[in-house]
Write an enzyme that holds these catalytic residues in place. Structure first.
Site, PDB file in Angstrom:
ATOM      1  N   ARG A  51      -7.942  -4.319  -3.466  1.00  0.00           N
ATOM      2  CA  ARG A  51      -7.316  -3.112  -3.834  1.00  0.00           C
ATOM      3  C   ARG A  51      -8.521  -2.829  -5.067  1.00  0.00           C
ATOM      4  O   ARG A  51      -8.262  -3.278  -6.108  1.00  0.00           O
ATOM      5  CB  ARG A  51      -6.169  -3.300  -4.583  1.00  0.00           C
ATOM      6  CG  ARG A  51      -5.027  -3.522  -3.451  1.00  0.00           C
ATOM      7  CD  ARG A  51      -3.492  -4.011  -4.048  1.00  0.00           C
ATOM      8  NE  ARG A  51      -2.830  -4.729  -2.969  1.00  0.00           N
ATOM      9  CZ  ARG A  51      -2.215  -4.050  -1.989  1.00  0.00           C
ATOM     10  NH1 ARG A  51      -2.402  -2.555  -1.802  1.00  0.00           N
ATOM     11  NH2 ARG A  51      -1.406  -4.544  -1.003  1.00  0.00           N
ATOM     12  N   CYS A  72       0.940  -1.176   0.072  1.00  0.00           N
ATOM     13  CA  CYS A  72       0.032   0.043  -0.236  1.00  0.00           C
ATOM     14  C   CYS A  72       0.929   1.276  -0.113  1.00  0.00           C
ATOM     15  O   CYS A  72       0.508   2.281  -0.496  1.00  0.00           O
ATOM     16  CB  CYS A  72      -0.899   0.000   1.245  1.00  0.00           C
ATOM     17  SG  CYS A  72      -1.999  -1.334   1.484  1.00  0.00           S
TER      18      CYS A  72
END
Lengths: 78, 226
Positions: B129, B52
């Protein structure tokens, strides 16, 4: 939900004063113009203007934001 | 026969769900605060996780390109605002990269549920995601899902925005691998490195920085394969 413009006891943050001063200087502005002059993201300006309007510091005429008497009074003390 | 629970998820062509949320740049009311703008709303699994972090740095690097296209980036994860702020400050401190877009603190997962960002087969506690490209009329124009283990390609997301805006402007469609102009997007040695799974105990975290990996911080280390 506060954006940090107006505290629970009604005091204005630096950002709020910055936006109110800008509107006092320019007279009446659209949200996009405020964002441009303040160099802040449009979504953040819209959120701040909404909070200031809900707290009685701004009013809207068409697409333009204007100071209220309450804002003029707050700025004179700032 | 086992009952299959069908969860309604927004689809391409639907109006994006409305919501209000706290972000690292103040509260937002969606879509009202973004009227007239394109929005790339993307979820990530969690703050202080290495993949991330690389994605956020990638989005930050391309933020000005998104802005040129009238696109506002918005991140989201099921973390609280203090975690988001600490993470953004950590990224700035360790890498010098400023995160110039808001991150939604979706502690109760309400926004993630609205957009179908929780995929129980992958994880029931963190968002996958997901990427939603939303046009100025709040219509969802594209959706991308990636699993937890694979970081996204931000340039592909930018290319997709270009393709959608070009299709709207010229009433055309764009072919495979289309780009608006010849690109010089190069992949370097850096792109070949992989993420070392982050430590899951204090003891491992203390050791991690001494294990010879290329580390930005204890939770974010890379290595070359082979």
């Amino acid at each position: 939900m506060s954006n940090g413009c107006v505290s629970p006891d009604g005091r204005l943050s630096e950002r709020a004063i910055e936006l109110l001063k800008l509107l006092k200087e320019k007279g009446r502005l659209k949200d996009t113009e405020v964002a441009e002059y303040a160099q802040r993201p449009l979504f953040q300006v819209r959120s701040s203007l909404r909070e200031l309007m809900n707290a009685g510091f701004l009013k809207v005429e068409g697409e333009h934001y204007l100071l209220t008497e309450k804002a003029e009074e707050a700025l004179s003390k700032a | 026969m086992e009952e299959v629970k069908v969860v309604s998820m927004p689809r391409i062509g639907d109006l994006a769900p409305s919501f209000e949320a706290q972000t690292t740049m103040g509260p937002i009311k969606f879509p009202d605060d973004f009227k007239g703008q394109w929005v790339v709303l993307f979820s990530h699994p969690a703050d202080f996780t290495p993949v991330c972090t690389t994605e956020f740095m990638g989005f930050a690097k391309l933020n000005s390109e998104f802005q040129k296209r009238n696109v506002q980036l918005i991140g989201l994860s099921i973390d609280n605002i203090f975690s988001h702020i600490a993470w953004v400050m950590n990224i700035k401190e360790k890498t010098g990269v400023e995160i110039p877009f808001p991150i939604i603190a979706d502690v109760d997962g309400k926004v993630a549920q609205l957009f179908g960002m929780l995929h129980p087969g992958e994880s029931s506690t963190v968002t996958v995601r997901a990427v939603f490209i939303i046009d100025p009329n709040a219509k969802i124009r594209a959706i991308i899902y990636y699993p937890l283990s694979a970081g996204r390609n931000m340039k592909e997301i930018l290319r997709l925005v270009d393709a959608l805006q070009t299709a709207d402007k010229y009433q055309v469609a764009t072919p495979a691998d289309w780009v608006p102009e010849p690109q010089t997007w190069e992949f370097t040695e850096e792109n070949t490195k992989v993420i070392v799974p982050p430590p899951t105990s204090y003891e491992e975290a203390v050791k991690r920085l001494k294990e010879g990996y290329e580390c930005v911080d204890w939770y974010f280390c890379k290595k070359k394969l082979g």
